[in-house]
Design a protein around this motif. Structure first.
Motif, PDB file in Angstrom:
ATOM      1  N   UNK A 120       0.846  -1.194   0.000  1.00 31.02           N
ATOM      2  CA  UNK A 120       0.000   0.000   0.000  1.00 31.02           C
ATOM      3  C   UNK A 120       0.881   1.243   0.000  1.00 31.02           C
ATOM      4  N   UNK A 121       0.311   2.429  -0.237  1.00 30.83           N
ATOM      5  CA  UNK A 121       1.129   3.656  -0.201  1.00 30.83           C
ATOM      6  C   UNK A 121       1.895   3.843   1.103  1.00 30.83           C
ATOM      7  N   UNK A 122       1.238   3.601   2.241  1.00 30.09           N
ATOM      8  CA  UNK A 122       1.932   3.768   3.520  1.00 30.09           C
ATOM      9  C   UNK A 122       3.014   2.718   3.722  1.00 30.09           C
ATOM     10  N   UNK A 123       2.775   1.492   3.258  1.00 28.60           N
ATOM     11  CA  UNK A 123       3.804   0.453   3.369  1.00 28.60           C
ATOM     12  C   UNK A 123       5.025   0.834   2.532  1.00 28.60           C
ATOM     13  N   UNK A 124       4.798   1.327   1.326  1.00 32.38           N
ATOM     14  CA  UNK A 124       5.912   1.772   0.481  1.00 32.38           C
ATOM     15  C   UNK A 124       6.709   2.863   1.180  1.00 32.38           C
ATOM     16  N   UNK A 125       6.023   3.886   1.672  1.00 30.84           N
ATOM     17  CA  UNK A 125       6.709   4.996   2.331  1.00 30.84           C
ATOM     18  C   UNK A 125       7.473   4.513   3.558  1.00 30.84           C
ATOM     19  N   UNK A 126       6.857   3.656   4.343  1.00 31.25           N
ATOM     20  CA  UNK A 126       7.479   3.180   5.584  1.00 31.25           C
ATOM     21  C   UNK A 126       8.695   2.307   5.299  1.00 31.25           C
ATOM     22  N   UNK A 127       8.567   1.378   4.346  1.00 33.74           N
ATOM     23  CA  UNK A 127       9.692   0.494   4.044  1.00 33.74           C
ATOM     24  C   UNK A 127      10.876   1.275   3.478  1.00 33.74           C
ATOM     25  N   UNK A 128      10.597   2.253   2.613  1.00 34.22           N
ATOM     26  CA  UNK A 128      11.684   3.070   2.062  1.00 34.22           C
ATOM     27  C   UNK A 128      12.391   3.846   3.162  1.00 34.22           C
ATOM     28  N   UNK A 144       6.323  11.286   7.377  1.00 36.08           N
ATOM     29  CA  UNK A 144       5.331  10.847   6.402  1.00 36.08           C
ATOM     30  C   UNK A 144       4.054  11.637   6.638  1.00 36.08           C
ATOM     31  N   UNK A 145       3.590  12.300   5.600  1.00 37.12           N
ATOM     32  CA  UNK A 145       2.325  13.031   5.654  1.00 37.12           C
ATOM     33  C   UNK A 145       1.277  12.151   4.990  1.00 37.12           C
ATOM     34  N   UNK A 167      -7.083   2.875   1.248  1.00 41.15           N
ATOM     35  CA  UNK A 167      -5.763   2.980   1.869  1.00 41.15           C
ATOM     36  C   UNK A 167      -5.185   4.343   1.511  1.00 41.15           C
ATOM     37  N   UNK A 168      -4.878   5.168   2.505  1.00 40.13           N
ATOM     38  CA  UNK A 168      -4.590   6.581   2.258  1.00 40.13           C
ATOM     39  C   UNK A 168      -3.300   6.813   1.488  1.00 40.13           C
ATOM     40  N   UNK A 169      -3.270   7.891   0.696  1.00 40.79           N
ATOM     41  CA  UNK A 169      -2.029   8.305   0.034  1.00 40.79           C
ATOM     42  C   UNK A 169      -1.071   8.920   1.046  1.00 40.79           C
ATOM     43  N   UNK A 170       0.177   9.096   0.636  1.00 43.82           N
ATOM     44  CA  UNK A 170       1.184   9.624   1.556  1.00 43.82           C
ATOM     45  C   UNK A 170       2.314  10.286   0.786  1.00 43.82           C
ATOM     46  N   UNK A 171       2.929  11.265   1.438  1.00 47.87           N
ATOM     47  CA  UNK A 171       4.172  11.865   0.947  1.00 47.87           C
ATOM     48  C   UNK A 171       5.257  11.572   1.961  1.00 47.87           C
ATOM     49  N   UNK A 172       6.292  10.879   1.520  1.00 51.77           N
ATOM     50  CA  UNK A 172       7.459  10.621   2.365  1.00 51.77           C
ATOM     51  C   UNK A 172       8.528  11.662   2.073  1.00 51.77           C
ATOM     52  N   UNK A 173       9.048  12.268   3.137  1.00 54.33           N
ATOM     53  CA  UNK A 173      10.196  13.170   3.020  1.00 54.33           C
ATOM     54  C   UNK A 173      11.334  12.607   3.860  1.00 54.33           C
ATOM     55  N   UNK A 174      12.453  12.298   3.211  1.00 56.22           N
ATOM     56  CA  UNK A 174      13.653  11.796   3.882  1.00 56.22           C
ATOM     57  C   UNK A 174      14.749  12.841   3.766  1.00 56.22           C
ATOM     58  N   UNK A 175      15.427  13.085   4.874  1.00 53.08           N
ATOM     59  CA  UNK A 175      16.550  14.028   4.904  1.00 53.08           C
ATOM     60  C   UNK A 175      17.800  13.253   5.290  1.00 53.08           C
TER      61      UNK A 175
END
Length: 425
Positions: A120-128, A144-145, A167-175
């Motif tokens: 899902x979008x959140x799984x992708x963001x979280x795993x990355x 993650x927003x 399943x909600x969309x998300x924006x991942x920001x990594x610094x």
């Protein structure tokens, strides 16, 4: 590893009884016969032949194996069902380079080949985020927003495309910052993370929809590239943005004729809900521009037009700056990857006109009409800050639907080394 088949390279022609075979065998040894020309391609094709014959584990032997030739072999040897089991040759430094490449490619390959139900979008963001944190330690921070919070931050495109899914969309920001806390951001990366693309109300046919688990290939590619660069000692601040959503149909889904007003004030009429990638990337490019990074790179499985233009063994590249295109070509060539520039002129920004908004997200015709890949790049250009060096990579070669002489079916990870090279420059 056990039951290894040894593989060696030779510049000698095969014995006459082998005819024109490019791979011959002697006892427990496979011999790859290379000749002048694109040797990396020959080696990758040989690896595909061995894998298709049921060989599952190999040890590379002999003095002709360079780092890049070993990597070409590993790329041809990998499949969606199994990671390549390759015993490298060469000195410790070479083997470390190859091990880092393989770890990064395997991460991207796993994500791209994963089922849409599991990713899902959140799984992708979280795993990355977690994978990069494992590599970078305390040099990595992220947020993650998710869901309705995207609207609070004015990330209109990601929210619109993803709101049709439960399943909600998300924006991942990594610094990633190995320097002082106030260091300037040197590069910002943006990845399209559509974990499944039904086409929305501009629905795809079954054949076209089947492989759409790959539509987050851009997100996987930029994440793997950043991870590889960190493993290789990257010493500059980099921010990464993944635009994650499922493009599905429901009573909540966005519709043709909707008008989206983006954070920078640009209004966009939706004339094709299957041109969703550019809508989420518009948010990511604005977020990347806000960092002040002098170089922004985005990667996306964006258009079928790019595939038609360059085929499935190249990635298409676009930039307003000739020097950025030249650098991307240089890094791809050095890594044994293939890119090719397609046109991008200022007037491409106006090639999707709308009577109701500043622009439409496509043209209301099949495939977006002539020059569809350039028109998509022109749309994205509206969301890049002025005076920013920008590279857009349309990943025509990120996924192989059914496999060919170079790649097994599934993710190829083609493009990871090019972007990692740009980060390390």
């Amino acid at each position: 590893m056990t039951d290894l088949m040894k593989v060696t390279l030779t510049q000698d022609a095969p014995a006459p009884h082998w005819g024109t075979a490019s791979v011959t065998f002697q006892n427990d040894m496979a011999i790859v016969h290379i000749k002048a020309g694109d040797v990396q391609r020959q080696v990758q094709q040989a690896a595909r032949k061995l894998q298709s014959q049921g060989v599952s584990s190999v040890a590379l032997e002999g003095g002709l194996w360079t780092v890049d030739l070993q990597w070409a072999f590993a790329q041809g040897f990998a499949t969606a069902k199994a990671q390549p089991q390759v015993q490298w040759t060469g000195d410790a430094a070479s083997q470390t380079i190859l091990a880092n490449r393989l770890a990064s490619a395997n991460f991207a390959r796993h994500l791209i080949n994963e089922t849409p139900e599991n990713l899902s979008p959140m799984v992708l963001a979280t795993q990355a985020a977690e994978w990069l944190s494992e590599i970078g330690g305390d040099k990595v921070s992220y947020r993650i927003i998710e869901g309705e919070a995207l609207l609070e931050h004015q990330w209109i495109g990601i929210h619109a495309v993803g709101r049709g899914s439960e399943r909600p969309p998300a924006l991942l920001e990594v610094d990633y910052n190995p320097l002082a806390s106030d260091a300037d951001v040197a590069v910002a990366l943006v990845g399209k993370g559509i974990t499944f693309d039904s086409g929305g109300y501009s629905i795809k046919g079954s054949e076209g929809m089947l492989g759409m688990k790959c539509d987050m290939g851009g997100a996987a590619t930029v994440t793997a590239a950043l991870g590889l660069a960190i493993k290789s000692g990257l010493n500059k601040r980099v921010k990464l943005f993944l635009c994650c959503a499922e493009n599905l149909i429901s009573g909540h889904a966005y519709k043709l004729g909707d008008i989206l007003t983006y954070k920078n004030g640009v209004t966009v009429e939706v004339v094709n809900t299957d041109a969703e990638g550019r809508l989420v990337l518009a948010d990511g490019l604005q977020a990347a521009s806000e960092t002040g990074a002098p170089l922004v790179i985005d990667a996306a499985t964006l258009t079928g037009a790019a595939v038609m233009a360059v085929g499935t063994n190249y990635n298409a590249i676009f930039s307003p700056q000739a020097e950025v295109l030249a650098l991307a070509q240089e890094k791809a060539l050095a890594a044994g990857e293939r890119v090719w520039p397609l046109p991008l002129d200022p007037w491409h920004r106006d090639n999707c006109p709308s009577p109701y908004a500043d622009t439409a997200n496509s043209r209301a015709m099949k495939g977006g009409g002539a020059g569809g890949a350039s028109n998509a790049a022109g749309f994205l250009w509206r969301f890049v800050a002025p005076n920013t060096n920008w590279l857009h990579i349309d990943l025509a070669s990120a996924f192989s639907d059914s496999g060919d002489a170079l790649w097994a079916a599934g993710a190829t990870t083609h493009g990871v080394l090019t972007i990692a090279g740009l980060l390390e420059d």
